[in-house]
Design a protein around this motif. Structure first.
Motif, PDB file in Angstrom:
ATOM      1  N   HIS A   1       1.250 -11.875  37.204  1.00 56.30           N
ATOM      2  CA  HIS A   1       2.160 -11.626  38.485  1.00 56.30           C
ATOM      3  C   HIS A   1       1.410 -12.233  39.933  1.00 56.30           C
ATOM      4  O   HIS A   1       0.429 -12.698  39.714  1.00 56.30           O
ATOM      5  CB  HIS A   1       2.158 -10.089  38.801  1.00 56.30           C
ATOM      6  CG  HIS A   1       0.947  -9.592  39.074  1.00 56.30           C
ATOM      7  ND1 HIS A   1       0.426  -8.920  38.161  1.00 56.30           N
ATOM      8  CD2 HIS A   1       0.148  -9.034  40.163  1.00 56.30           C
ATOM      9  CE1 HIS A   1      -0.793  -8.096  38.501  1.00 56.30           C
ATOM     10  NE2 HIS A   1      -0.950  -8.450  39.757  1.00 56.30           N
TER      11      HIS A   1
ATOM     12  N   CYS B   1      -0.061  -3.312  38.014  1.00 58.70           N
ATOM     13  CA  CYS B   1       0.699  -4.115  37.703  1.00 58.70           C
ATOM     14  C   CYS B   1       2.178  -3.785  37.998  1.00 58.70           C
ATOM     15  O   CYS B   1       2.587  -2.616  38.122  1.00 58.70           O
ATOM     16  CB  CYS B   1       1.001  -4.242  36.090  1.00 58.70           C
ATOM     17  SG  CYS B   1       2.067  -5.395  35.463  1.00 58.70           S
ATOM     18  N   PRO B   2       2.819  -4.793  38.860  1.00 59.78           N
ATOM     19  CA  PRO B   2       4.340  -4.426  39.550  1.00 59.78           C
ATOM     20  C   PRO B   2       5.252  -4.307  38.282  1.00 59.78           C
ATOM     21  O   PRO B   2       6.431  -3.731  38.894  1.00 59.78           O
ATOM     22  CB  PRO B   2       4.390  -5.742  40.320  1.00 59.78           C
ATOM     23  CG  PRO B   2       3.506  -6.891  39.866  1.00 59.78           C
ATOM     24  CD  PRO B   2       2.259  -6.218  39.197  1.00 59.78           C
ATOM     25  N   TYR B   3       4.903  -4.650  37.221  1.00 60.45           N
ATOM     26  CA  TYR B   3       5.932  -4.571  36.182  1.00 60.45           C
ATOM     27  C   TYR B   3       5.869  -3.314  35.487  1.00 60.45           C
ATOM     28  O   TYR B   3       6.849  -2.299  35.158  1.00 60.45           O
ATOM     29  CB  TYR B   3       5.815  -5.837  35.104  1.00 60.45           C
ATOM     30  CG  TYR B   3       6.156  -7.058  35.952  1.00 60.45           C
ATOM     31  CD1 TYR B   3       7.427  -7.220  36.489  1.00 60.45           C
ATOM     32  CD2 TYR B   3       5.150  -7.994  36.150  1.00 60.45           C
ATOM     33  CE1 TYR B   3       7.838  -8.337  37.108  1.00 60.45           C
ATOM     34  CE2 TYR B   3       5.477  -9.018  36.859  1.00 60.45           C
ATOM     35  CZ  TYR B   3       6.720  -9.250  37.614  1.00 60.45           C
ATOM     36  OH  TYR B   3       6.977 -10.437  37.999  1.00 60.45           O
TER      37      TYR B   3
ATOM     38  N   GLY C   1       7.186  -9.464  42.145  1.00 57.27           N
ATOM     39  CA  GLY C   1       5.995  -9.837  41.382  1.00 57.27           C
ATOM     40  C   GLY C   1       5.680 -10.956  41.039  1.00 57.27           C
ATOM     41  O   GLY C   1       5.091 -11.513  40.183  1.00 57.27           O
TER      42      GLY C   1
END
Lengths: 140, 388
Positions: free
Chosen positions: A50, A57-59, B247
């Motif tokens: 990312h 973690c943005p996911y 992201g």
């Protein structure tokens, strides 16, 4: 590609970049740029990279993140040169790194009129006001 | 719970000023509020809900409720930039449906023209903004962010500067009839292309005006709306979204309208083909084109063809838009567009737009706004309204 008949003057030759806005979370990024390294975020839980790098973690929102060195090569996703209202024109861009993630940056040291979306670029580290370096890109 | 039919827009007012060096921001908010109350036939004591965003001075709702002498039992200072006021309408309807208030006032005002604001200035939201460390040095202003969006759209879909220029041309055709509009001259595609390049590929006439001013809306419970002597403008559906860089999976080819639009259409139970008039936020010409595609008025990538040849001009094209002249020609108070978008849609539904641009028997209208900027991260809000 346009043909230049004289030595082109870089669009932002005289522009001094403003210092980045540093905070406790992003300090390590600028410690790395001082060493000539571009960091991106990776997640050991989901495996995704990312950008910009961050603690979670943005996911998958795991905290098992690590900031790792990117190769520093990529292609232009989009760009725009600001011509008015500024002392020296400059070019903002998104570059898609070869690792597959896209980051905001400036494009520097190119011949006027020569930029194209999809063009290959590589990272340089340019000093900002106060001395902190930030990653910028130039055509290969 | 659906918002469809739960509330009505009963008051709408656009401050007539476009340059206000002699007024305070709070004053412009209050003058706009007063205008909306007079428009609705309500008084200050009828207001029991107040909505404002980041343009409200001081501590937002604290400062403005106190300044205006309101006594409210519900406040909401949701700030999604220029799309805030469309979201406020939806949140007001939800609050009314939940019994939290009966009559909600929404205000916007600002003086960017008097204060020397420009879309070529880099924005600084401070070091605590999580993105700032990775963006501020690069000089992301407003114009060059949208420049990148336009550049990518042209690359992906073959969109041209001529097609973008048609959006400004259509807005100027409308603005000639608006005595308050900052720019009232009808312009041609050639004139747009001949105006100075600001941020590739956007020219000066692809950019909106910088104006002082304000606006206000009043949203009320159905029983109250029916007791007033104004045409009934019912809220049918609303959607909101936030889109950013995901992201690092950056995709500048669509806006948050691709998410807020379908939500609003689903709640309203209508389709883009049913919409007779659309207010579409127009910070730049490309902003309009992106949202028109994302709302489904045409397929993705075909916006350039859709907006060309006067298709957005009232009385001439298929989708009359921004009949007040929009941000491109009329007004862009506080550098935020959502308020004026709702106001012109209300005028159309009431049959109170200028006769030269009024859509005949306009019963279903849409207002669409984005806030922040499409080049990095933004809010999007879609509102569908019906004349009852």
């Amino acid at each position: 590609m346009s043909i230049e008949t004289r030595t082109p003057k870089p669009v932002d030759a005289e522009r001094k970049l403003p210092a980045p806005l540093v905070n406790p979370e992003n300090q390590a990024f600028f410690d790395a740029t001082a060493r000539g390294t571009l960091l991106v975020g990776t997640c050991h839980a989901c495996g995704e990279l990312h950008y910009y790098p961050r603690a979670l973690c943005p996911y998958c929102f795991s905290d098992r993140t690590e900031w790792i060195a990117a190769k520093g090569t990529g292609t232009i996703y989009s760009y725009s040169t600001l011509h008015r209202g500024v002392p020296v024109p400059y070019t903002i861009a998104y570059v898609t790194l070869d690792e597959g993630i896209t980051m905001m940056t400036n494009l520097v040291d190119f011949a006027p009129g020569s930029l194209r979306i999809g063009q290959s670029v590589r990272v340089l580290f340019r000093e900002t006001e106060g001395g902190i370096k930030v990653p910028v890109f130039t055509p290969v | 719970m659906s918002l469809n039919g739960k509330a009505y827009i009963v008051g709408a007012y656009e401050h007539p000023t476009r340059k206000a060096p002699d007024k305070s921001v709070a004053q412009l908010h209050a003058e706009s509020a007063r205008g909306a109350m007079l428009d609705a036939g309500l008084t200050k004591n009828d207001i029991d809900g107040y909505f404002c965003a980041g343009d409200a001075p001081g501590l937002g709702p604290f400062s403005m409720v106190d300044y205006m002498g309101l006594k409210v039992r519900h406040v909401d200072s949701t700030d999604t930039g220029g799309s805030s006021y469309l979201i406020h309408v939806a949140h007001a309807a939800a609050a009314i449906a939940a019994g939290k208030c009966n009559v909600a006032l929404i205000t916007l005002a600002g003086r960017p023209r008097s204060e020397g604001s420009s879309g070529t200035q880099a924005r600084n939201y401070g070091a605590a903004a999580p993105d700032a460390g990775f963006e501020f040095s690069y000089g992301l202003a407003t114009a060059n962010g949208y420049g990148m969006v336009a550049m990518r759209h042209m690359h992906e879909y073959g969109t041209t500067s001529e097609q973008l220029a048609w959006i400004k041309v259509a807005a100027s055709h409308h603005a000639q009839h608006n005595p308050h509009a900052m720019l009232r001259d009808v312009v041609t595609v050639e004139e747009v292309l001949a105006s100075p390049l600001i941020a590739d590929p956007l020219h000066r006439l692809d950019c909106c005006v910088v104006s002082d001013g304000g606006g206000a809306l009043i949203v009320a419970r159905p029983e109250i709306a029916r007791s007033l002597k104004r045409p009934l403008v019912k809220i049918r559906g609303a959607g909101e979204a936030v889109k950013g860089q995901m992201g690092g999976k950056v995709d500048l080819t669509y806006s948050g309208a691709a998410w807020s639009g379908p939500a609003a259409f689903a709640e309203a139970g209508v389709t883009p083909a049913d919409i007779q008039y659309a207010s579409i936020y127009d910070s730049f010409t490309i902003t309009v084109l992106m949202q028109i595609e994302d709302l489904g008025f045409c397929k993705k990538g075909e916006g350039g063809k859709f907006v060309a040849d006067g298709n957005l001009i009232s009385g001439q094209g298929k989708l009359p838009f921004n009949t007040d002249g929009g941000g491109l020609c009329n007004n862009h108070p506080a550098n935020r567009g959502g308020m004026t978008k709702v106001i012109e849609a209300v005028r159309q539904l009431r049959g109170e737009a200028h006769p030269k641009v009024q859509v005949p028997n306009c019963r279903l209208a849409l207002a669409q706004g984005t806030g922040g900027q499409l080049g990095s991260r933004h809010g999007s809000a879609t509102l569908i309204m019906e004349r009852e």
